[in-house]
Design a protein around this motif. Structure first.
Motif, PDB file in Angstrom:
ATOM      1  N   ILE A   1      -3.720   5.142 -10.629  1.00 45.40           N
ATOM      2  CA  ILE A   1      -2.806   6.273 -10.861  1.00 45.40           C
ATOM      3  C   ILE A   1      -3.637   7.540 -10.785  1.00 45.40           C
ATOM      4  O   ILE A   1      -4.639   7.683 -11.491  1.00 45.40           O
ATOM      5  N   VAL A   2      -3.235   8.431  -9.913  1.00 41.18           N
ATOM      6  CA  VAL A   2      -3.935   9.709  -9.757  1.00 41.18           C
ATOM      7  C   VAL A   2      -3.087  10.803 -10.398  1.00 41.18           C
ATOM      8  O   VAL A   2      -1.906  10.958 -10.088  1.00 41.18           O
TER       9      VAL A   2
ATOM     10  N   ASP B   1       0.819  -1.209   0.000  1.00 39.88           N
ATOM     11  CA  ASP B   1       0.000   0.000   0.000  1.00 39.88           C
ATOM     12  C   ASP B   1       0.859   1.268   0.000  1.00 39.88           C
ATOM     13  O   ASP B   1       0.759   2.124   0.882  1.00 39.88           O
ATOM     14  N   VAL B   2       1.688   1.372  -1.023  1.00 40.18           N
ATOM     15  CA  VAL B   2       2.618   2.492  -1.114  1.00 40.18           C
ATOM     16  C   VAL B   2       2.133   3.508  -2.146  1.00 40.18           C
ATOM     17  O   VAL B   2       1.651   3.140  -3.221  1.00 40.18           O
ATOM     18  N   GLU B   3       2.232   4.799  -1.797  1.00 37.32           N
ATOM     19  CA  GLU B   3       1.967   5.867  -2.758  1.00 37.32           C
ATOM     20  C   GLU B   3       3.305   6.399  -3.255  1.00 37.32           C
ATOM     21  O   GLU B   3       4.145   6.834  -2.473  1.00 37.32           O
ATOM     22  N   THR B   4       3.508   6.347  -4.555  1.00 35.68           N
ATOM     23  CA  THR B   4       4.778   6.752  -5.147  1.00 35.68           C
ATOM     24  C   THR B   4       4.559   7.919  -6.109  1.00 35.68           C
ATOM     25  O   THR B   4       3.723   7.830  -7.010  1.00 35.68           O
ATOM     26  N   ASP B   5       5.282   8.966  -5.927  1.00 30.63           N
ATOM     27  CA  ASP B   5       5.237  10.084  -6.871  1.00 30.63           C
ATOM     28  C   ASP B   5       6.029   9.683  -8.119  1.00 30.63           C
ATOM     29  O   ASP B   5       7.167   9.243  -8.027  1.00 30.63           O
TER      30      ASP B   5
ATOM     31  N   SER C   1       7.691   3.259  -9.986  1.00 35.33           N
ATOM     32  CA  SER C   1       6.431   2.548  -9.774  1.00 35.33           C
ATOM     33  C   SER C   1       6.545   1.637  -8.556  1.00 35.33           C
ATOM     34  O   SER C   1       7.605   1.063  -8.301  1.00 35.33           O
ATOM     35  N   SER C   2       5.447   1.526  -7.809  1.00 35.34           N
ATOM     36  CA  SER C   2       5.409   0.593  -6.681  1.00 35.34           C
ATOM     37  C   SER C   2       4.705  -0.701  -7.072  1.00 35.34           C
ATOM     38  O   SER C   2       4.508  -1.585  -6.234  1.00 35.34           O
TER      39      SER C   2
ATOM     40  N   ASP D   1      -2.113  14.563 -10.892  1.00 36.17           N
ATOM     41  CA  ASP D   1      -2.205  15.881 -10.246  1.00 36.17           C
ATOM     42  C   ASP D   1      -2.636  16.933 -11.251  1.00 36.17           C
ATOM     43  O   ASP D   1      -2.170  16.959 -12.384  1.00 36.17           O
TER      44      ASP D   1
ATOM     45  N   GLY E   1      -3.768  -1.426  -9.108  1.00 36.62           N
ATOM     46  CA  GLY E   1      -3.831  -0.194  -8.327  1.00 36.62           C
ATOM     47  C   GLY E   1      -4.365   0.939  -9.179  1.00 36.62           C
ATOM     48  O   GLY E   1      -4.941   0.718 -10.245  1.00 36.62           O
TER      49      GLY E   1
END
Length: 245
Positions: A241-242, A189-193, A225-226, A244, A239
């Motif tokens: 991808i959001v 459950d990692v958020e990666t920029d 990428s995670s 911005d 997962g």
């Protein structure tokens, strides 16, 4: 083999065992004119004959008998149909002066009626025929590919699925796109920029002047990428991808 833990199935030694059992069942019923279920009746005789030398036969007799009965019953439902199909095909081929069983016929026996290819080859040899094994293997590979494609489509949830092969990775390298950094793929459950480095569509990579239609699926090549990519027996991560802004 069953006493040692082998179970008839469609893989490895289990498939070898299944092929042996089915060849014996077919030969017994078609050539020796034995009644269906004859093979299981041989188990007590084999145990009595070899049980002293191989005590595991006595220990596993009930299990051996149960497995053989189930396998024989499962094949019996298709055996008569298969013999009838082969006999009619044999008559038709000989009537036309042909001596080769077409690959698609052998594949039907395998795929629909449960006849391993070596069983069909044995029956063909008894009838003075040969089997087009190359065509059979071509049909078999086509079926495997359809199965792989179906699994991929299911995993993709109906969306178009993209794969980067040598041609695409060469394009990325030529355009200065480095391999994605995926050091966090082992974390949960990692958020990666990340930054999108390339976009891949049905017609190839999106470049200046090319467009993507609304609703069309695309693949995004990221610098980081995670997600764990599919490899070997490992399922690919899912997962979101959001974007911005």
């Amino acid at each position: 083999a069953i006493a040692d833990g082998a179970i008839p199935n469609n893989e490895g030694r289990g498939y070898v065992l299944r092929r042996i059992l089915r060849r014996a069942a077919r030969y017994g019923q078609q050539i020796l004119k034995c009644e269906p279920g004859f093979f299981a009746k041989l188990v007590p005789v084999v145990v009595d004959t070899f049980g002293e030398t191989y005590p595991e036969l006595k220990e596993q007799q009930d299990t051996i008998l149960e497995i053989i009965v189930e396998e024989e019953k499962a094949f019996a439902t298709m055996l008569d149909r298969g013999i009838k199909y082969f006999t009619e095909m044999e008559e038709e081929l000989k009537k036309d002066g042909k001596k080769e069983v077409p690959g698609d016929k052998a594949f039907f026996l395998y795929d629909t009626l449960g006849f391993p290819i070596d069983l069909t080859e044995q029956m063909a040899e008894e009838a003075g025929l040969i089997v087009d094994v190359n065509a059979f293997e071509s049909d078999l590979e086509a079926q495997k590919q359809r199965s792989r494609d179906a699994r991929k489509a299911a995993k993709a949830g109906g969306a178009e699925r993209f794969e980067l092969i040598a041609e695409q990775t060469a394009w990325l390298a030529d355009n200065g796109v480095e391999a994605t950094i995926d050091d966090t793929k082992y974390e949960w459950d990692v958020e990666t920029d990340a930054t999108v480095k390339a976009i891949f569509g049905a017609d190839g990579f999106v470049t200046d002047g090319s467009t993507i239609k609304a609703g069309q699926s695309v693949g995004l090549v990221l610098d980081k990428s995670s997600f764990y990519a599919e490899a070997g027996g490992q399922e690919a991560d899912l997962g979101v991808i959001v974007v911005d802004g």
